[in-house]
Design an enzyme around this catalytic site. Structure first.
Site, PDB file in Angstrom:
ATOM      1  N   ASP A 174     106.480  81.223  91.033  1.00 44.31           N
ATOM      2  CA  ASP A 174     106.904  82.194  90.366  1.00 44.31           C
ATOM      3  C   ASP A 174     108.341  81.563  89.509  1.00 44.31           C
ATOM      4  O   ASP A 174     108.820  80.637  90.509  1.00 44.31           O
ATOM      5  CB  ASP A 174     107.375  83.531  90.937  1.00 44.31           C
ATOM      6  CG  ASP A 174     107.707  84.602  90.038  1.00 44.31           C
ATOM      7  OD1 ASP A 174     107.453  84.497  88.875  1.00 44.31           O
ATOM      8  OD2 ASP A 174     108.059  85.595  90.507  1.00 44.31           O
TER       9      ASP A 174
ATOM     10  N   ASN B 267      99.262  90.216  84.598  1.00 44.19           N
ATOM     11  CA  ASN B 267      99.711  89.395  83.818  1.00 44.19           C
ATOM     12  C   ASN B 267      99.249  89.459  82.619  1.00 44.19           C
ATOM     13  O   ASN B 267      99.903  89.026  81.301  1.00 44.19           O
ATOM     14  CB  ASN B 267      99.616  87.801  84.124  1.00 44.19           C
ATOM     15  CG  ASN B 267     100.652  87.439  85.557  1.00 44.19           C
ATOM     16  OD1 ASN B 267     100.195  86.910  86.147  1.00 44.19           O
ATOM     17  ND2 ASN B 267     101.765  88.013  85.560  1.00 44.19           N
TER      18      ASN B 267
HETATM   19  C1  IPE Z   1     103.009  87.039  90.312  1.00 44.24           C
HETATM   20  O1  IPE Z   1     104.263  86.661  89.703  1.00 44.24           O
HETATM   21  C2  IPE Z   1     101.932  86.273  89.480  1.00 44.24           C
HETATM   22  C3  IPE Z   1     101.736  84.999  89.806  1.00 44.24           C
HETATM   23  C4  IPE Z   1     102.791  83.865  90.129  1.00 44.24           C
HETATM   24  C5  IPE Z   1     100.744  84.376  89.023  1.00 44.24           C
HETATM   25  P1  IPE Z   1     104.759  87.820  88.543  1.00 44.24           P
HETATM   26  O2  IPE Z   1     106.092  87.091  87.797  1.00 44.24           O
HETATM   27  O3  IPE Z   1     103.769  88.161  87.684  1.00 44.24           O
HETATM   28  O4  IPE Z   1     105.209  88.933  89.519  1.00 44.24           O
HETATM   29  P2  IPE Z   1     106.208  90.031  89.140  1.00 44.24           P
HETATM   30  O5  IPE Z   1     105.864  90.866  87.824  1.00 44.24           O
HETATM   31  O6  IPE Z   1     107.598  89.511  89.164  1.00 44.24           O
HETATM   32  O7  IPE Z   1     105.980  91.025  90.574  1.00 44.24           O
HETATM   33  C1  IPE Z   2     105.060  82.647  87.141  1.00 48.58           C
HETATM   34  O1  IPE Z   2     106.455  82.404  86.486  1.00 48.58           O
HETATM   35  C2  IPE Z   2     103.732  82.094  86.359  1.00 48.58           C
HETATM   36  C3  IPE Z   2     102.790  83.103  85.815  1.00 48.58           C
HETATM   37  C4  IPE Z   2     103.126  84.531  86.361  1.00 48.58           C
HETATM   38  C5  IPE Z   2     101.950  82.915  85.161  1.00 48.58           C
HETATM   39  P1  IPE Z   2     106.761  83.580  85.493  1.00 48.58           P
HETATM   40  O2  IPE Z   2     106.129  83.459  83.982  1.00 48.58           O
HETATM   41  O3  IPE Z   2     106.434  84.836  86.362  1.00 48.58           O
HETATM   42  O4  IPE Z   2     108.487  83.162  85.478  1.00 48.58           O
HETATM   43  P2  IPE Z   2     109.656  84.360  85.483  1.00 48.58           P
HETATM   44  O5  IPE Z   2     109.288  85.025  86.732  1.00 48.58           O
HETATM   45  O6  IPE Z   2     109.590  84.898  84.317  1.00 48.58           O
HETATM   46  O7  IPE Z   2     111.037  83.475  85.665  1.00 48.58           O
HETATM   47 MG    MG Z   3     107.539  85.899  87.279  1.00 54.34          MG
END
Ligand code: IPE
Ligand code: IPE
Ligand code: MG
Length: 280
Positions: A35, A83
């Protein structure tokens, strides 16, 4: 472990972190919620997709390091069933990146004897991404080194629903629906991770204190390690640090450790009558 030490330069921080690890107590299965890609990009005024692109470097490093360490299984959360709520161009960019990663990583996976498996409802992926994924899964299927699970279009609840439905379908096929009994073992055997040990260590980057629907069943007793480091900045040292922290944990699985249970023979233990909790 020995394989990893061969590629590290003595004197560097990652070398000393690796030296401090106990090779006998490595986590057999590591799961990572990757993340913070978006925040990494925002800090630089870049579009979010560049954060995801940079994140691929961390995937590479972590996959190769884990394999050289001798980790049996690595499960990476790449895309959750939630997502899809993101803007279309971001989701499409992620599928392009997945294809790019798979195409460019095949050699590394083969060289390291890594078997790639996808966990999640991958049938909903766009055809081009699914084709690339299936091709790499097929080509690495005889590899016997580390198992790399890519969680794509994955949800922990979805996985449990799929497991229960699979059990019901099998029972219907075999005509023994009436006598179907559910056990912890039968649930585990119908999860996408069937046959794998539960993760010993769950890492989440970017400081978020939640599991976001990841491996809900399997992480019952995983050690959780959260780091503020954003995924694109997560490198070899960060992984070794997480494993070091894991090795300093006391895993009890609801029981007592040797040091605690030795109190039993100490005078601190009260006889029943001394406890003064009358039940009559
Ligand atoms: C969790 O991260 C999913 C992945 C890392 C693929 P998110 O960024 O989607 O999670 P939330 O929305 O912060 O809980
Ligand atoms: C994790 O990074 C990757 C996926 C969930 C695909 P994020 O895209 O959630 O990054 P933040 O949380 O917005 O920084
Ligand atoms: Mg995230």
């Amino acid at each position: 472990m020995k394989e990893l030490l061969k590629v590290l330069s003595p004197g560097k921080r990652e070398w000393s972190l690796a030296q401090q690890l106990d090779p006998q107590r490595l986590p057999a299965h590591i799961a990572i919620i990757m993340d913070g890609n978006g925040r990494w990009a925002r800090q630089r005024n870049f579009p979010r997709i560049l954060g995801h692109k940079q994140g691929i470097n961390s995937v590479r490093t972590v996959v190769e390091t884990s394999s050289l360490l001798g980790v049996e299984a690595l499960t990476l959360y790449a895309f959750s069933v939630e997502n899809w709520k993101r803007p279309r161009h971001e989701v499409e960019g992620l599928w392009r990146l997945l294809r790019y990663y798979l195409r460019h990583e095949l050699n590394t996976l083969m060289r390291n004897d890594i078997q790639l498996v996808a966990i999640g409802r991958v049938e909903s992926l766009p055809a081009a991404a699914l084709d690339e994924l299936q091709s790499v899964i097929e080509k690495t299927s005889n590899n016997r080194g580390m198992r790399l699970n890519l969680a794509i279009n994955y949800g922990g609840r979805t996985e449990l629903v799929d497991a229960v439905n699979a059990m019901l379908d099998n029972a219907r096929l075999e005509g023994n629906l009436d006598s179907l009994e559910i056990s912890e073992e039968s649930i585990s055997e119908h999860l996408y991770t069937a046959g794998l040990k539960d993760p010993d260590l769950l890492i989440r980057t970017s400081g978020e204190m939640r599991v976001s629907n990841f491996l809900l069943w399997q992480i019952a007793y995983s050690e959780i390690y959260v780091t503020e480091t954003l995924w694109p900045d997560f490198g070899r040292s960060d992984l070794l640090e997480a494993i070091g922290a894991y090795q300093n944990r006391e895993r009890r699985f609801g029981g007592l450790t040797r040091s605690t249970s030795s109190l039993e023979s100490s005078p601190l233990l009260l006889e029943e009558e001394e406890l003064e909790l009358p039940l009559a």
